[in-house]
Scaffold this active site. Sequence first.
Site, PDB file in Angstrom:
ATOM      1  N   ASP A  52      69.296  22.212  49.589  1.00 53.58           N
ATOM      2  CA  ASP A  52      69.679  21.783  48.241  1.00 53.58           C
ATOM      3  C   ASP A  52      68.933  20.506  47.852  1.00 53.58           C
ATOM      4  O   ASP A  52      68.405  20.395  46.738  1.00 53.58           O
ATOM      5  CB  ASP A  52      71.192  21.557  48.187  1.00 53.58           C
ATOM      6  CG  ASP A  52      71.658  21.142  46.799  1.00 53.58           C
ATOM      7  OD1 ASP A  52      71.464  21.913  45.854  1.00 53.58           O
ATOM      8  OD2 ASP A  52      72.221  20.034  46.667  1.00 53.58           O
ATOM      9  N   LYS A 104      66.184  19.785  44.710  1.00 50.49           N
ATOM     10  CA  LYS A 104      66.323  18.671  43.762  1.00 50.49           C
ATOM     11  C   LYS A 104      65.102  17.767  43.799  1.00 50.49           C
ATOM     12  O   LYS A 104      64.623  17.288  42.760  1.00 50.49           O
ATOM     13  CB  LYS A 104      67.588  17.870  44.085  1.00 50.49           C
ATOM     14  CG  LYS A 104      68.874  18.629  43.819  1.00 50.49           C
ATOM     15  CD  LYS A 104      70.088  17.828  44.282  1.00 50.49           C
ATOM     16  CE  LYS A 104      71.373  18.606  44.003  1.00 50.49           C
ATOM     17  NZ  LYS A 104      72.568  17.918  44.526  1.00 50.49           N
ATOM     18  N   GLY A 143      81.055  20.174  42.441  1.00 53.16           N
ATOM     19  CA  GLY A 143      82.296  20.435  41.712  1.00 53.16           C
ATOM     20  C   GLY A 143      82.053  21.328  40.516  1.00 53.16           C
ATOM     21  O   GLY A 143      81.038  21.209  39.828  1.00 53.16           O
TER      22      GLY A 143
END
Length: 244
Positions: free
Chosen positions: A4, A8, A114
């Site tokens: 991940d 990014k 989230g």
Amino acid sequence: EGYDAAQKAAILASLAFHTTVPLDAVHREGIVGIDKAMMDAARHAGYVIKLLAVCERLTGQTDASAAGEAISVRVYPALIRRGHPLASVHGANNAVFVQAEAAGNLMFYGAGAGGVQTASAVLGDVVSAARRHIAGGVGVGESTRANLPIVEIGRVVTRYQITLEVDDRPGVLATVAGTLSDGRVSIASVEQTVIGDDEEGTGSARLVIGTHKALEQDLSETVQRLADSGVVERVVSVLRVEGD
């Protein structure tokens, strides 16, 4: 494993440096090899261990561009001083620490995971695209005007902390120091701890070696020579030091 963070990093580096950065050009190491002993050693030395995605513009690193500039994009666990702003990032929060020539040091901090946070970001992009469509303009295009070369991890220069388990006998430290010197790796600090004795009165010791800045390729080759030297029982860890 840092997948991940690598994605990014590829996006952020592409935007920051106006260069297309494919995912396979990002050096990636995860945190699966980090254990409690390494975290305790870091804390003892005044550091914390953080998984960092580092996107860096380098000068004088390559002849591939007219200005001798290149970029490095890499992900790995690194040591950060406890007083550094990134050391205070905990839980599911993420932070982006920017070093800008004119603006100085900036940090952007917030939730990195989230459903609500992700939905907010996606919806913001949808609204932005809709507004541009209604206004009749084109979307924001990818800028590749710089088109800088991307260097491999071996060309990166940084500081390191090397932890070794060695034979606890005379001459070992001199052998280790000589091997580092021969590999163009300069020692900044050494801490030795005896970790056990056998029935013959000999045993093992743990060496924690801090280095000055060194070329990754030199460091990697030197660590391999240390592992094959006959005095090193085990290379416990090699961590980069960032944020200085």
